[in-house]
Structures are given as structure tokens and as C-alpha cells.
Design a protein around this motif. Structure first.
Motif, PDB file in Angstrom:
ATOM      1  N   PRO A  11       0.959  -1.421   0.260  1.00 20.80           N
ATOM      2  CA  PRO A  11      -0.672  -0.306  -0.008  1.00 20.80           C
ATOM      3  C   PRO A  11       0.969   0.875  -0.029  1.00 20.80           C
ATOM      4  CG  PRO A  11       0.171  -1.023   2.731  1.00 20.80           C
ATOM      5  CD  PRO A  11       0.279  -1.988   1.398  1.00 20.80           C
ATOM      6  N   LEU A  12       0.321   2.442  -0.279  1.00 22.72           N
ATOM      7  CA  LEU A  12       0.841   3.533  -0.560  1.00 22.72           C
ATOM      8  C   LEU A  12       1.071   3.997   1.350  1.00 22.72           C
ATOM      9  CD1 LEU A  12      -0.771   6.316  -2.815  1.00 22.72           C
ATOM     10  CD2 LEU A  12       1.443   5.086  -3.079  1.00 22.72           C
ATOM     11  N   SER A  13       2.259   4.416   1.575  1.00 22.37           N
ATOM     12  CA  SER A  13       2.121   5.248   2.875  1.00 22.37           C
ATOM     13  C   SER A  13       1.340   6.288   2.532  1.00 22.37           C
ATOM     14  CB  SER A  13       3.820   5.663   3.415  1.00 22.37           C
ATOM     15  OG  SER A  13       4.215   6.892   2.384  1.00 22.37           O
ATOM     16  N   ASP A  14       0.752   7.226   4.547  1.00 21.75           N
ATOM     17  CA  ASP A  14      -0.388   7.669   4.507  1.00 21.75           C
ATOM     18  C   ASP A  14       0.406   9.423   4.071  1.00 21.75           C
ATOM     19  OD1 ASP A  14       0.524   7.710   6.817  1.00 21.75           O
ATOM     20  OD2 ASP A  14      -0.521   7.561   8.340  1.00 21.75           O
ATOM     21  N   THR A  15       1.825   9.611   4.216  1.00 21.51           N
ATOM     22  CA  THR A  15       2.519  10.059   3.394  1.00 21.51           C
ATOM     23  C   THR A  15       2.910  11.014   2.317  1.00 21.51           C
ATOM     24  OG1 THR A  15       3.950   9.713   5.936  1.00 21.51           O
ATOM     25  CG2 THR A  15       4.898  11.138   3.730  1.00 21.51           C
ATOM     26  N   THR A  16       2.002   9.779   1.278  1.00 21.82           N
ATOM     27  CA  THR A  16       2.187   9.989   0.603  1.00 21.82           C
ATOM     28  C   THR A  16       0.801  10.925  -0.016  1.00 21.82           C
ATOM     29  OG1 THR A  16       3.672   7.826  -0.742  1.00 21.82           O
ATOM     30  CG2 THR A  16       2.253   9.260  -1.523  1.00 21.82           C
ATOM     31  N   VAL A  17       0.024  10.370   0.737  1.00 23.19           N
ATOM     32  CA  VAL A  17      -1.085  10.583   0.286  1.00 23.19           C
ATOM     33  C   VAL A  17      -0.946  12.725   0.434  1.00 23.19           C
ATOM     34  CG1 VAL A  17      -3.370  11.156   0.907  1.00 23.19           C
ATOM     35  CG2 VAL A  17      -2.522   8.615   1.303  1.00 23.19           C
ATOM     36  N   LYS A  18      -0.288  12.976   1.415  1.00 22.19           N
ATOM     37  CA  LYS A  18      -0.563  14.482   1.623  1.00 22.19           C
ATOM     38  C   LYS A  18       0.533  14.656   1.301  1.00 22.19           C
ATOM     39  CE  LYS A  18       2.416  15.432   4.890  1.00 22.19           C
ATOM     40  NZ  LYS A  18       3.046  14.662   6.312  1.00 22.19           N
ATOM     41  N   VAL A  19       1.494  14.210   0.365  1.00 20.93           N
ATOM     42  CA  VAL A  19       2.485  14.699  -0.291  1.00 20.93           C
ATOM     43  C   VAL A  19       1.807  14.755  -1.625  1.00 20.93           C
ATOM     44  CG1 VAL A  19       4.929  14.380  -2.302  1.00 20.93           C
ATOM     45  CG2 VAL A  19       4.566  13.437   0.486  1.00 20.93           C
ATOM     46  N   ILE A  20       1.130  13.820  -2.629  1.00 17.14           N
ATOM     47  CA  ILE A  20       0.016  14.124  -3.638  1.00 17.14           C
ATOM     48  C   ILE A  20      -0.539  15.330  -3.532  1.00 17.14           C
ATOM     49  CG2 ILE A  20      -1.674  13.142  -4.813  1.00 17.14           C
ATOM     50  CD1 ILE A  20      -0.557  10.294  -4.593  1.00 17.14           C
ATOM     51  N   ILE A  21      -1.346  15.724  -2.485  1.00 19.15           N
ATOM     52  CA  ILE A  21      -2.153  17.157  -2.295  1.00 19.15           C
ATOM     53  C   ILE A  21      -1.426  18.169  -2.376  1.00 19.15           C
ATOM     54  CG2 ILE A  21      -3.649  18.432  -0.197  1.00 19.15           C
ATOM     55  CD1 ILE A  21      -4.827  15.609   0.633  1.00 19.15           C
ATOM     56  N   LYS A  22       0.068  18.436  -1.869  1.00 17.23           N
ATOM     57  CA  LYS A  22       0.038  19.378  -1.747  1.00 17.23           C
ATOM     58  C   LYS A  22       1.063  19.495  -2.989  1.00 17.23           C
ATOM     59  CE  LYS A  22       1.549  19.794   3.738  1.00 17.23           C
ATOM     60  NZ  LYS A  22       0.852  21.209   3.630  1.00 17.23           N
ATOM     61  N   GLN A  23       1.335  18.782  -4.295  1.00 17.27           N
ATOM     62  CA  GLN A  23       2.040  18.443  -5.126  1.00 17.27           C
ATOM     63  C   GLN A  23       0.912  19.339  -6.272  1.00 17.27           C
ATOM     64  OE1 GLN A  23       3.797  14.707  -5.969  1.00 17.27           O
ATOM     65  NE2 GLN A  23       5.480  15.209  -5.358  1.00 17.27           N
ATOM     66  N   ALA A  24      -0.515  18.464  -5.713  1.00 18.67           N
ATOM     67  CA  ALA A  24      -1.435  19.075  -6.699  1.00 18.67           C
ATOM     68  C   ALA A  24      -2.146  20.454  -6.664  1.00 18.67           C
ATOM     69  CB  ALA A  24      -2.825  18.434  -6.755  1.00 18.67           C
ATOM     70  N   ALA A  25      -1.679  20.874  -5.768  1.00 13.86           N
ATOM     71  CA  ALA A  25      -1.799  22.519  -4.955  1.00 13.86           C
ATOM     72  C   ALA A  25      -1.116  24.095  -5.505  1.00 13.86           C
ATOM     73  CB  ALA A  25      -2.078  23.053  -3.484  1.00 13.86           C
ATOM     74  N   LYS A  26       0.331  22.750  -5.090  1.00 13.95           N
ATOM     75  CA  LYS A  26       1.317  23.631  -6.304  1.00 13.95           C
ATOM     76  C   LYS A  26       1.455  23.663  -7.484  1.00 13.95           C
ATOM     77  CE  LYS A  26       6.600  23.727  -5.765  1.00 13.95           C
ATOM     78  NZ  LYS A  26       8.131  23.362  -6.008  1.00 13.95           N
ATOM     79  N   MET A  27       1.191  22.763  -8.089  1.00 16.12           N
ATOM     80  CA  MET A  27       0.605  22.401  -9.666  1.00 16.12           C
ATOM     81  C   MET A  27      -0.425  23.284 -10.106  1.00 16.12           C
ATOM     82  SD  MET A  27       1.444  18.345 -10.163  1.00 16.12           S
ATOM     83  CE  MET A  27       0.640  18.562 -11.630  1.00 16.12           C
ATOM     84  N   THR A  28      -1.081  23.435  -9.079  1.00 18.19           N
ATOM     85  CA  THR A  28      -2.297  24.320  -9.361  1.00 18.19           C
ATOM     86  C   THR A  28      -2.471  26.244  -9.278  1.00 18.19           C
ATOM     87  OG1 THR A  28      -3.979  22.291  -8.413  1.00 18.19           O
ATOM     88  CG2 THR A  28      -4.853  25.401  -8.869  1.00 18.19           C
ATOM     89  N   GLY A  29      -0.993  26.622  -9.064  1.00 22.18           N
ATOM     90  CA  GLY A  29      -0.332  27.741  -8.811  1.00 22.18           C
ATOM     91  C   GLY A  29      -0.776  28.563  -7.542  1.00 22.18           C
ATOM     92  N   TYR A  30      -0.936  28.105  -6.929  1.00 23.24           N
ATOM     93  CA  TYR A  30      -1.260  27.579  -5.303  1.00 23.24           C
ATOM     94  C   TYR A  30       0.447  28.599  -4.707  1.00 23.24           C
ATOM     95  CZ  TYR A  30      -6.042  27.122  -4.096  1.00 23.24           C
ATOM     96  OH  TYR A  30      -7.453  26.691  -3.869  1.00 23.24           O
ATOM     97  N   GLY A  31       0.265  29.187  -3.774  1.00 24.91           N
ATOM     98  CA  GLY A  31       1.317  30.202  -3.366  1.00 24.91           C
ATOM     99  C   GLY A  31       2.088  29.365  -1.551  1.00 24.91           C
TER     100      GLY A  31
END
Length: 304
Positions: free
Chosen positions: A229-249
Motif C-alpha cells: 500500500p501507499l504510505s499515508d504520508t504519500t497522500v499528503k505529498v500528492i495533495i500538496k503537489q497538486a496544490a502547487k501545480m494548480t498555482g497556489y502560493g
């Protein structure tokens, strides 16, 4: 007075093996780090072997920790000290009134409002899905974000899902069994349902990963699924990466966490007119106080 030999430092670590399977891995990590903090503090202050601990020693430790740590952290360390005494079958000092008073002083000296992650809105989810790449990682992330949001899962619940927990229904939606959660340690489970769109995204991901693994969401290495399984930390990383790619500061990116899907979906349900009881059932909350704290930031929009 009880005397300890040179191996006293490892006694509690070996006894901790008895806890395996009875507590979540994250709880086990917290217990270990908290006991080590107490052990190291005793050494730094020239005190004797920490177990069994004297009431005065625990009081001093709690008050010292309270100068730099949140009350919730200090309370957790007190619980860890209590657990070690029970495991080692030693006299437990942690219920002494002096320790209770010491912790009350810590709590009153530094009242801290729990820090809450930013809720992921339906608009955020749409944007996070749109920036995912046309790759196996993108397929996985879209399915995971979409399903995690609609099921209002904790990240530990999301990464624990297996293929057998998901049922594709005749109407094109999903019926998902969430087997274990923070509030359901015995694993009785709860049922969640998805949209047709989430079902399509999950089907696309499962078609790619095949039967190499029956974990619903797994790591990918060199474009091959890995059987774990994925680690639960990876879920957080994916969300933050998506926010950065979307253009959030940077500050906005930091405000998102692995809990953002759960918080944001609950807030969205409140805005749509669902009552607290319905939201509690859908998200598996046991405490109305915890849910109320999540929802308070959404309430000003309900009446706008």
C-alpha cells in the motif's frame, strides 16, 4: 528501592512488541518517540533510570515540556509513560494528584487552539484533478483524490483499501467498505458510496495496475505497480503537489494536508444543507465536538 541493571534502556522497547497489532502504526511511533523523549530528558538532567518514575520526576518533565510543546503533546507523553509502567508491571505514578495538577498548569499556561488543515473544496478537487499528468501516477492520483474526497476518508483509511473492498454497482457508482479507522479500531467498518465519475477514474486506474497487487492504491516504480500500500504520508505529498501545480502560493500549499479531503467534503455537505447527524454518519465521526470544529469555518458561507 528498585534497582536496574545495564540493560534497563531496552526493557520497555522489548515489551512494546506486545502492542503490535493492538494499536495503529502511527500510535506505536508516537509512543516510542514520547518515551524516548522522557528517557533522554532524564539523562540530560542527571536523573536515575526513568522507570519506575517518581511522581516528582514526571511533574518536572511535564512542566518542562510544557514550555516548548503544545498541551496535546504533553498529554500524549504522559500517556506513553503510563503505558510503559503498565507493560513493565511497575507501580504507576501517573494518576497521582500532583501529576494531574502539573498537567493542568501546563494546559492553563499555554491554551492552544488545535491547528486545522485547510479544507479541500469541490473547486479545489476539480483543479487538482485537472493538473494530474497523463501517466500511471496521474491515473492513480485522480482516482485516489476523487474517491478520498467523496468517501471523506482519513488518509490511513484510504491507503488501507483493497480491491475486494470496492463493489461496482449497476448504476455506475461504487459501494466501498472502509474496514478500519481511528474511531473504529475493532474494524467493524462503515460503508461509503461514490459518484459515477469517481467509479470511472478508479476503473481506469485498476485496469492499468492489473492484478499485480490487490491494494487499491499502491506505489509505482519505473511504471510498474508495487505490491504494497501507499504510505499515508504519500497522500499528503500528492495533495500538496497538486496544490502547487494548480498555482497556489507556498503558504497556501502548506495549509493543505492529508486531512484536507475529509475536512473539505464535510464543509461542502454543510453548505449543501446536510445536517450534522448525516455528516457524522457519512464520515464515520464519533465525536460531534471534533466535527463541529471542522465545520465552523464553513458556517459563515451557509447563511451568505
Amino acid at each position: 528501592m528498585i534497582q536496574f541493571g545495564p540493560h534497563h534502556r531496552t526493557d520497555w522497547r522489548s515489551e512494546f512488541q506486545r502492542l503490535e497489532g493492538a494499536y495503529a502504526p502511527s500510535t506505536m511511533r508516537s509512543y516510542r518517540s514520547d518515551v524516548e523523549a522522557f528517557e533522554n530528558w532524564c539523562q540530560e538532567n542527571g536523573l536515575a533510570a526513568p522507570f519506575p518514575a517518581a511522581v516528582e520526576t514526571v511533574c518536572r518533565f511535564l512542566e518542562d515540556q510544557g514550555r516548548s510543546k503544545a498541551p496535546s503533546t504533553v498529554r500524549r507523553r504522559l500517556y506513553a509513560i503510563r503505558k510503559v509502567h503498565r507493560l513493565l508491571d511497575l507501580p504507576d505514578p501517573t494518576y497521582a494528584e500532583d501529576i494531574n495538577l502539573a498537567f493542568r498548569r501546563v494546559r492553563r499556561a499555554k491554551p492552544v487552539r488545535p491547528k486545522q488543515a485547510r479544507g479541500m473544496t469541490a473547486v479545489d478537487l476539480k483543479r487538482f484533478l485537472e493538473v494530474q499528468p497523463d501517466t500511471p501516477w496521474g491515473l492513480r492520483n485522480m482516482a485516489m483524490l476523487s474517491l478520498g474526497y467523496e468517501l471523506m476518508t482519513r488518509r490511513s483509511e484510504l491507503v488501507a483499501l483493497r480491491d475486494e473492498d470496492v463493489e461496482f454497482r449497476e448504476d455506475g457508482t461504487l459501494r466501498v467498505l472502509i474496514r478500519r479507522s481511528k474511531a473504529d479500531q475493532e474494524g467493524r467498518g462503515r460503508i461509503g458510496y461514490s459518484s459515477v465519475a469517481s467509479a470511472h477514474r478508479l476503473h481506469a486506474w485498476q485496469r492499468w495496475k492489473g492484478e499485480t497487487t490487490h491494494w487499491l492504491f499502491c506505489p509505482i516504480y519505473k511504471e510498474h505497480p508495487i505490491d504494497r500500500p501507499l504510505s499515508d504520508t504519500t497522500v499528503k505529498v500528492i495533495i500538496k503537489q497538486a496544490a502547487k501545480m494548480t498555482g497556489y502560493g507556498p503558504e497556501d500549499v502548506r495549509s493543505f494536508s492529508g486531512h484536507s479531503m475529509r475536512i473539505g467534503a464535510a464543509q461542502e455537505l454543510l453548505r449543501c444543507g446536510f445536517d450534522m447527524a448525516a455528516i457524522m454518519r457519512a464520515g464515520g465521526w464519533k465525536s460531534i465536538n471534533v466535527l463541529a470544529r471542522y465545520l465552523e469555518h464553513a458556517e459563515h458561507n451557509v447563511w451568505a
